[in-house]
Scaffold this active site. Structure first.
Site, PDB file in Angstrom:
ATOM      1  N   GLU A 267     -57.589  78.575 -75.337  1.00 39.68           N
ATOM      2  CA  GLU A 267     -58.083  77.790 -74.210  1.00 39.68           C
ATOM      3  C   GLU A 267     -58.384  76.409 -74.776  1.00 39.68           C
ATOM      4  O   GLU A 267     -59.319  76.241 -75.546  1.00 39.68           O
ATOM      5  CB  GLU A 267     -59.323  78.478 -73.630  1.00 39.68           C
ATOM      6  CG  GLU A 267     -59.608  78.066 -72.208  1.00 39.68           C
ATOM      7  CD  GLU A 267     -60.645  76.979 -72.161  1.00 39.68           C
ATOM      8  OE1 GLU A 267     -60.242  75.796 -72.187  1.00 39.68           O
ATOM      9  OE2 GLU A 267     -61.831  77.311 -72.117  1.00 39.68           O
ATOM     10  N   GLU A 400     -57.709  63.497 -74.181  1.00 41.91           N
ATOM     11  CA  GLU A 400     -59.003  64.091 -73.851  1.00 41.91           C
ATOM     12  C   GLU A 400     -60.117  63.328 -74.570  1.00 41.91           C
ATOM     13  O   GLU A 400     -60.176  63.304 -75.790  1.00 41.91           O
ATOM     14  CB  GLU A 400     -59.019  65.560 -74.272  1.00 41.91           C
ATOM     15  CG  GLU A 400     -60.241  66.278 -73.783  1.00 41.91           C
ATOM     16  CD  GLU A 400     -60.197  67.778 -74.057  1.00 41.91           C
ATOM     17  OE1 GLU A 400     -59.921  68.182 -75.181  1.00 41.91           O
ATOM     18  OE2 GLU A 400     -60.465  68.538 -73.102  1.00 41.91           O
TER      19      GLU A 400
HETATM   20  P1  NAI Z   1     -62.225  71.994 -82.832  1.00 43.73           P
HETATM   21  O1  NAI Z   1     -61.125  72.589 -82.053  1.00 43.73           O
HETATM   22  O2  NAI Z   1     -61.874  71.437 -84.178  1.00 43.73           O
HETATM   23  O3  NAI Z   1     -63.384  73.078 -83.062  1.00 43.73           O
HETATM   24  C1  NAI Z   1     -63.566  74.238 -82.273  1.00 43.73           C
HETATM   25  C2  NAI Z   1     -63.826  75.433 -83.171  1.00 43.73           C
HETATM   26  O4  NAI Z   1     -62.722  75.630 -84.045  1.00 43.73           O
HETATM   27  C3  NAI Z   1     -65.053  75.274 -84.081  1.00 43.73           C
HETATM   28  O5  NAI Z   1     -65.670  76.530 -84.212  1.00 43.73           O
HETATM   29  C4  NAI Z   1     -64.425  74.849 -85.395  1.00 43.73           C
HETATM   30  O6  NAI Z   1     -65.222  75.171 -86.515  1.00 43.73           O
HETATM   31  C5  NAI Z   1     -63.144  75.645 -85.398  1.00 43.73           C
HETATM   32  N1  NAI Z   1     -62.058  75.089 -86.220  1.00 43.73           N
HETATM   33  C6  NAI Z   1     -61.778  73.780 -86.458  1.00 43.73           C
HETATM   34  N2  NAI Z   1     -60.678  73.677 -87.225  1.00 43.73           N
HETATM   35  C7  NAI Z   1     -60.245  74.928 -87.495  1.00 43.73           C
HETATM   36  C8  NAI Z   1     -59.155  75.474 -88.230  1.00 43.73           C
HETATM   37  N3  NAI Z   1     -58.276  74.689 -88.860  1.00 43.73           N
HETATM   38  N4  NAI Z   1     -59.001  76.815 -88.265  1.00 43.73           N
HETATM   39  C9  NAI Z   1     -59.872  77.614 -87.620  1.00 43.73           C
HETATM   40  N5  NAI Z   1     -60.922  77.164 -86.926  1.00 43.73           N
HETATM   41  C10 NAI Z   1     -61.113  75.836 -86.848  1.00 43.73           C
HETATM   42  O7  NAI Z   1     -62.917  70.880 -81.947  1.00 43.73           O
HETATM   43  P2  NAI Z   1     -63.921  69.732 -82.441  1.00 43.73           P
HETATM   44  O8  NAI Z   1     -63.394  69.129 -83.704  1.00 43.73           O
HETATM   45  O9  NAI Z   1     -65.289  70.254 -82.442  1.00 43.73           O
HETATM   46  O10 NAI Z   1     -63.784  68.681 -81.254  1.00 43.73           O
HETATM   47  C11 NAI Z   1     -62.717  67.755 -81.210  1.00 43.73           C
HETATM   48  C12 NAI Z   1     -62.173  67.613 -79.810  1.00 43.73           C
HETATM   49  O11 NAI Z   1     -61.670  68.856 -79.363  1.00 43.73           O
HETATM   50  C13 NAI Z   1     -63.173  67.223 -78.743  1.00 43.73           C
HETATM   51  O12 NAI Z   1     -63.390  65.853 -78.699  1.00 43.73           O
HETATM   52  C14 NAI Z   1     -62.496  67.728 -77.511  1.00 43.73           C
HETATM   53  O13 NAI Z   1     -61.520  66.811 -77.074  1.00 43.73           O
HETATM   54  C15 NAI Z   1     -61.800  68.977 -77.973  1.00 43.73           C
HETATM   55  N6  NAI Z   1     -62.579  70.185 -77.655  1.00 43.73           N
HETATM   56  C16 NAI Z   1     -62.185  70.938 -76.592  1.00 43.73           C
HETATM   57  C17 NAI Z   1     -62.931  72.032 -76.204  1.00 43.73           C
HETATM   58  C18 NAI Z   1     -62.535  72.878 -75.057  1.00 43.73           C
HETATM   59  O14 NAI Z   1     -63.385  73.529 -74.487  1.00 43.73           O
HETATM   60  N7  NAI Z   1     -61.280  72.951 -74.713  1.00 43.73           N
HETATM   61  C19 NAI Z   1     -64.179  72.388 -76.898  1.00 43.73           C
HETATM   62  C20 NAI Z   1     -64.470  71.567 -78.040  1.00 43.73           C
HETATM   63  C21 NAI Z   1     -63.700  70.504 -78.371  1.00 43.73           C
END
Ligand code: NAI
Ligand code: MG
Length: 498
Positions: A267, A400
């Site tokens: 998602e 985004e």
């Molecule tokens: P992210 O996708 O990097 O982090 C979400 C989760 O994934 C966290 O638990 C993080 O520790 C984990 N994660 C990060 N890199 C990973 C990897 N290589 N392998 C496994 N797990 C990993 O999102 P982040 O950096 O917190 O936010 C960046 C952007 O992502 C935001 O500005 C937003 O645009 C988007 N985002 C979208 C969300 C949604 O609900 N669709 C939620 C959070 C962020």
């Protein structure tokens, strides 16, 4: 405000406790002894230090989950009704600790306490109850394909499920992931977001009280890349990964799944079109536009970040919108009067402000906000921001931002907006405001997105599926569809021929 901050916190004592990993029913120290810091985004103060699970810790958690799954302590030795009772009990315990959990969520994430209290906590409780109900309703089928065989299907849990969640709705995302996974009888290893791990840890304690057998639920806190998240996503003994977060991270999760062909559900982000036709109830649509982009400080994957306004109503709509937005009360989430809190982290605040520059360079007009508010120089605040004169191909309309930043795009008639609405790589949600039933249904089918709201925005229910088209991911969470993500179908052929 100051008075609110000084008020005794319900979770004050709990915050002082060490924040360890939940592995095999016990809270354990990380093998490396490493802890990471978690901050209060409203004050920038340290809230807690939380265990960072290394490779060995993730390994132990996966082993515990595997052991619990293979000996069938949750899905074979327990009846479905007993499994349901664990989930109902967890929901009850969360409800009993509602105020404390709401406060913890607000401290950790920054969101207004009235949202934690009246949205996040109750939605979490209801999600667990909804899936508790599914536990006793999982069924296979019998198939009359060939009279020489008695053929039936079994719906079985997948096994060990890794769940990686973001920081925008920490406890609710946990419920969306745990609810269906546990209803189906899987074992889970949850990796909360490093910005907001606290409510998951508290709910982990409640889950032990609720009677889930050891090893069925495991929580490994830590970072993402080169850390806990990546170790979990890459682990060969994990059968499925469920992920919510950034599209780029989603791509890495898929890459990591290839070796053992793990099941994956994703998602990811969104850039939803929120379309207001000239025949709409304008006041309702103005409120909808505000909820659409400013709820949870804009940190919502289905945020209505592209507001399409039909030209004849553009100016009237904008003046009403700016008037309302100008009156929004921004401040610490703990203050009951706050409508918009801080962003979750410095990193997010900087990212959002960088998009303000980008949009201005591209020629969009800054109608309000675009800065950290003068009165909140401490904390990761960004003033509610609106850009007008946006073109759909600008970065501010295509990428985004994940913050309180609205891109307003004027349009002329149905064909014009139909084309622009779908010209984006995401497809999570969309909305249309009109009094014309025909137009509403036409748009509901035309927009390439997993959720369409007509004359409303951000409405959710655990029974209604949610998920993306295009680069917003795949798989549907919530509803019966989430059961598909967490179960396998097995066909059994029994020879009954002569
Ligand atoms: P992210 O996708 O990097 O982090 C979400 C989760 O994934 C966290 O638990 C993080 O520790 C984990 N994660 C990060 N890199 C990973 C990897 N290589 N392998 C496994 N797990 C990993 O999102 P982040 O950096 O917190 O936010 C960046 C952007 O992502 C935001 O500005 C937003 O645009 C988007 N985002 C979208 C969300 C949604 O609900 N669709 C939620 C959070 C962020
Ligand atoms: Mg990231």
């Amino acid at each position: 405000m100051a008075v609110m901050q000084e008020k005794e916190l319900l979770c004050k004592e709990w915050l002082k406790k060490p924040k360890k990993l939940l592995i095999n029913g016990k809270w354990v120290e990380p093998k490396s002894g490493k802890y990471f810091k978690v901050y209060n985004p409203a004050t920038e103060e340290l809230l807690a230090e939380v265990a960072e699970a290394g490779k060995e810790d993730v390994d132990m958690a996966v082993k515990a989950a595997r052991q619990a799954f293979e000996d069938g302590r949750f899905h074979r030795k327990m009846t479905a009704a007993q499994r349901a009772r664990c989930l109902y009990k967890l929901a009850d315990l969360i409800e009993q600790h509602a105020d404390e959990l709401a406060e913890l969520e607000t401290l950790d994430n920054g969101k207004p306490i009235n949202e934690s209290k009246y949205v996040d906590v109750p939605a979490t409780v209801e999600t667990f109850r909804y899936y508790a109900g599914w536990t006793t309703k999982l069924e296979g089928e019998t198939i009359n394909a060939n009279n020489n065989f008695f053929t039936y299907t079994l719906r079985e849990p997948i096994g060990v499920v890794g769940q990686i969640i973001p920081w925008n709705f920490p406890m609710l995302m946990m419920a969306w992931k745990w609810g269906p996974a546990l209803a189906c009888g899987n074992s889970v290893v949850l990796k909360p977001a490093e910005q907001t791990p606290l409510s998951a840890l508290r709910i982990g304690e409640l889950a032990l009280e609720a009677g889930f057998p050891e090893g069925v639920i495991n929580i490994v806190t830590g970072l993402g890349p080169d850390s806990t998240g990546e170790f979990l996503a890459n682990h060969d003994d994990v059968d499925k990964i469920a992920f919510t977060g950034e599209d780029k991270t989603g791509q890495k999760i898929v890459q990591a799944s290839i070796k053992t062909l793990k099941r994956v559900s994703l998602e990811l982000g969104g850039k939803a079109p929120n379309i207001v036709f000239a025949d709409a109830d304008i006041d309702a649509a103005v409120k909808g536009a505000i909820t659409g982009i400013f709820f949870n400080q804009g940190q919502v994957c289905c945020a209505g970040s592209r507001l399409f306004l039909e030209k004849p109503i553009h100016d009237e709509f904008m003046s009403k919108l700016l008037d309302r937005v100008g009156k929004m009360r921004q401040g610490s989430g703990l203050d009951e009067t706050t409508q918009i809190g801080p962003q979750v982290s410095k990193e997010q605040q900087e990212r959002i402000l960088s998009y303000v520059d980008i949009a201005q360079k591209e020629g969009a007009t800054l109608a309000c906000g675009g800065v950290q508010p003068e009165e909140h120089k401490k904390g990761y605040f960004v003033k509610p921001t609106i850009f007008t004169n946006v073109k759909n191909d600008m970065r501010i309309a295509q990428e985004e931002v994940f913050g309180p930043v609205l891109a307003v795009i004027p349009f002329e008639g149905l064909d014009d907006v139909s084309e622009q609405a779908n010209k984006v790589r995401f497809g999570l949600s969309g909305a249309v405001w009109t009094r014309d039933v025909k137009k509403a249904h036409k748009f509901a089918s035309h927009i390439k997105a997993g959720t369409i709201w007509v004359n409303c925005y951000n409405v959710f229910d655990p029974a209604v599926p949610f998920g993306g088209y295009k680069m917003s991911g795949y798989g549907r969470e919530l509803g019966k569809h989430s059961i598909e993500l967490y179960s396998n179908i097995k066909s059994v052929w029994v020879n009954i021929g002569d």
